[in-house]
Design a protein around this motif. Structure first.
Motif, PDB file in Angstrom:
ATOM      1  N   GLY A   1       7.337   3.792  -2.012  1.00 30.40           N
ATOM      2  CA  GLY A   1       6.215   3.466  -1.136  1.00 30.40           C
ATOM      3  C   GLY A   1       5.579   2.148  -1.534  1.00 30.40           C
ATOM      4  O   GLY A   1       5.684   1.696  -2.678  1.00 30.40           O
ATOM      5  N   THR A   2       4.936   1.500  -0.565  1.00 32.48           N
ATOM      6  CA  THR A   2       4.134   0.296  -0.828  1.00 32.48           C
ATOM      7  C   THR A   2       2.824   0.403  -0.049  1.00 32.48           C
ATOM      8  O   THR A   2       2.736   1.091   0.976  1.00 32.48           O
ATOM      9  CB  THR A   2       4.842  -1.007  -0.403  1.00 32.48           C
ATOM     10  N   ARG A   3       1.829  -0.317  -0.538  1.00 30.29           N
ATOM     11  CA  ARG A   3       0.547  -0.386   0.169  1.00 30.29           C
ATOM     12  C   ARG A   3      -0.135  -1.683  -0.238  1.00 30.29           C
ATOM     13  O   ARG A   3      -0.210  -2.002  -1.432  1.00 30.29           O
ATOM     14  CB  ARG A   3      -0.344   0.808  -0.174  1.00 30.29           C
ATOM     15  N   GLY A   4      -0.598  -2.451   0.751  1.00 29.95           N
ATOM     16  CA  GLY A   4      -1.239  -3.716   0.436  1.00 29.95           C
ATOM     17  C   GLY A   4      -1.885  -4.354   1.645  1.00 29.95           C
ATOM     18  O   GLY A   4      -1.536  -4.052   2.794  1.00 29.95           O
ATOM     19  N   GLU A   5      -2.826  -5.234   1.393  1.00 28.20           N
ATOM     20  CA  GLU A   5      -3.588  -5.911   2.440  1.00 28.20           C
ATOM     21  C   GLU A   5      -2.818  -7.115   2.970  1.00 28.20           C
ATOM     22  O   GLU A   5      -2.225  -7.880   2.193  1.00 28.20           O
ATOM     23  CB  GLU A   5      -4.922  -6.377   1.876  1.00 28.20           C
TER      24      GLU A   5
ATOM     25  N   VAL B   1      -4.246  -3.138   6.351  1.00 27.97           N
ATOM     26  CA  VAL B   1      -3.448  -2.602   5.244  1.00 27.97           C
ATOM     27  C   VAL B   1      -2.066  -2.210   5.739  1.00 27.97           C
ATOM     28  O   VAL B   1      -1.932  -1.391   6.657  1.00 27.97           O
ATOM     29  CB  VAL B   1      -4.149  -1.384   4.609  1.00 27.97           C
ATOM     30  N   ARG B   2      -1.040  -2.801   5.140  1.00 28.78           N
ATOM     31  CA  ARG B   2       0.340  -2.435   5.433  1.00 28.78           C
ATOM     32  C   ARG B   2       0.760  -1.305   4.493  1.00 28.78           C
ATOM     33  O   ARG B   2       0.520  -1.359   3.282  1.00 28.78           O
ATOM     34  CB  ARG B   2       1.282  -3.622   5.229  1.00 28.78           C
ATOM     35  N   SER B   3       1.403  -0.301   5.055  1.00 26.48           N
ATOM     36  CA  SER B   3       1.938   0.786   4.243  1.00 26.48           C
ATOM     37  C   SER B   3       3.387   1.052   4.634  1.00 26.48           C
ATOM     38  O   SER B   3       3.762   0.919   5.799  1.00 26.48           O
ATOM     39  CB  SER B   3       1.107   2.063   4.409  1.00 26.48           C
ATOM     40  N   ARG B   4       4.182   1.408   3.644  1.00 22.35           N
ATOM     41  CA  ARG B   4       5.588   1.757   3.866  1.00 22.35           C
ATOM     42  C   ARG B   4       5.922   2.984   3.031  1.00 22.35           C
ATOM     43  O   ARG B   4       5.343   3.190   1.959  1.00 22.35           O
ATOM     44  CB  ARG B   4       6.528   0.623   3.445  1.00 22.35           C
TER      45      ARG B   4
ATOM     46  N   SER C   1       7.528   1.490   8.295  1.00 21.43           N
ATOM     47  CA  SER C   1       6.610   0.407   7.963  1.00 21.43           C
ATOM     48  C   SER C   1       5.520   0.340   9.020  1.00 21.43           C
ATOM     49  O   SER C   1       5.813   0.292  10.222  1.00 21.43           O
ATOM     50  CB  SER C   1       7.368  -0.931   7.897  1.00 21.43           C
ATOM     51  N   GLN C   2       4.251   0.330   8.571  1.00 18.13           N
ATOM     52  CA  GLN C   2       3.119   0.358   9.505  1.00 18.13           C
ATOM     53  C   GLN C   2       2.078  -0.664   9.090  1.00 18.13           C
ATOM     54  O   GLN C   2       1.774  -0.828   7.904  1.00 18.13           O
ATOM     55  CB  GLN C   2       2.501   1.755   9.527  1.00 18.13           C
TER      56      GLN C   2
END
Length: 323
Positions: A134-138, A168-171, A192-193
């Motif tokens: 997973g990833t999460r970031g602005e 915020v992008r999340s995958r 990916s969102q």
């Protein structure tokens, strides 16, 4: 205790610094990596391009971050039963790499891999590997939004028009890999969102992609886990009747664009909502480090071969040496 890696790419007559990092190995379960490296996320992206099954990686890699600058911790626990990687990165858009920090945001990325039968169970189950990443970031405005392309001929089939990232992008990505004797296979799914804005309209846009792939070594050698290529029982020697090793492979992969990207007029005119591809491949390993790769791939857009975007049919050949 100290390792470094430098990887230069000369394709197209342009020098690109793909990787530049150093590791400090405090313990086998706790190395620290600093610099530009692959983001710990995509299953196929993390495999070396010299050892992937096909000519190019499948459509799910279009949603996966590539190289990024940051700090990572990674290692193996319980003798390799569990592997992990986690990092604080600058953050990059789908399918892209970054050398510089484009905004004030930071990205978090992590991946955990489990080999539940590595030290027990039947031999046929021991190679089973499952993972979750997973990833999460602005991402606010800075940095280009992704442009999705076909796997082999890199034909653009979806891009944004006049839109910017706005939040915020999340995958996330569940993954599975398995190899036993002559067979190897993998399953990968990526979501990916990201909030997208155009004018006064903002909405979360999420894209999905998945692949199922398998291979079989015709000449009887053992398949590998993707970290190395096939090692022929006897290297190519035509006069002695040795031809090396032959491997056949097939995959099905899809990338589906969020319908809201079209309903809200975020998509460039002529973009496709879906790419769906079948690939057949033959790998001929003359030695452990020299091979020929032949792939045929057919990609259909929006499920309609007679639609406005013609299907892509690609037949490609690569002669590859790794040293």
């Amino acid at each position: 205790n100290f390792e470094f890696y430098l990887n230069l790419d000369f394709a197209g007559g342009t020098v690109v610094l793909q990787d530049a990092y150093h590791d400090t190995v405090f313990a086998p379960a706790f190395p620290v990596r600093v610099g530009k490296a692959k983001t710990p996320f995509g299953l196929e992206r993390l495999q070396s391009v010299s050892n992937i099954l096909f000519f190019e990686r499948a459509l799910p890699t279009s949603l996966v971050p590539n190289r990024d600058v940051g700090v990572q911790v990674l290692g193996d626990i319980s003798g390799g039963v569990v592997s992990y990687a986690a990092g604080v990165m600058n953050g990059v858009s789908d399918g892209s790499s970054g050398d510089l920090d484009a905004d004030d945001g930071r990205g978090l990325a992590g991946r955990v891999v489990d080999r539940p039968f590595a030290h027990g169970g039947t031999p046929s189950l021991r190679p089973l590997t499952v993972g979750l990443a997973g990833t999460r970031g602005e991402q606010d405005g800075a940095g280009a939004l992704p442009n999705y392309r076909t796997a082999l001929l890199l034909q653009s089939f979806f891009s944004y028009s006049g839109a910017v990232a706005d939040g915020v992008r999340s995958r996330y990505s569940p993954q599975l890999f398995y190899n036993y004797k002559r067979f190897a296979g993998l399953v990968e799914y990526v979501h990916s969102q990201l909030p997208i804005s155009k004018g006064s309209v903002t909405d979360d846009i999420g894209h999905d992609s998945w692949q199922v792939a398998g291979s079989w070594v015709l000449t009887g050698e053992a398949a590998t886990d993707g970290s190395t290529g096939i090692r022929p029982r006897a290297n190519f020697d035509f006069g002695a009747g040795h031809l090396g090793a032959f491997q056949v492979a097939a995959r099905y992969h899809v990338l589906k664009v969020d319908d809201r990207a079209f309903a809200l007029n975020f998509a460039t005119a002529g973009s496709s909502r879906k790419a769906e591809a079948w690939t057949l491949g033959l790998n001929w390993f003359l030695t452990s480090n020299f091979r020929y790769v032949v792939n045929f791939e057919r990609t259909v857009f929006d499920g309609d071969p007679d639609g406005p975007r013609r299907p892509e049919n690609a037949l490609v050949l690569r002669a590859q040496v790794a040293f």
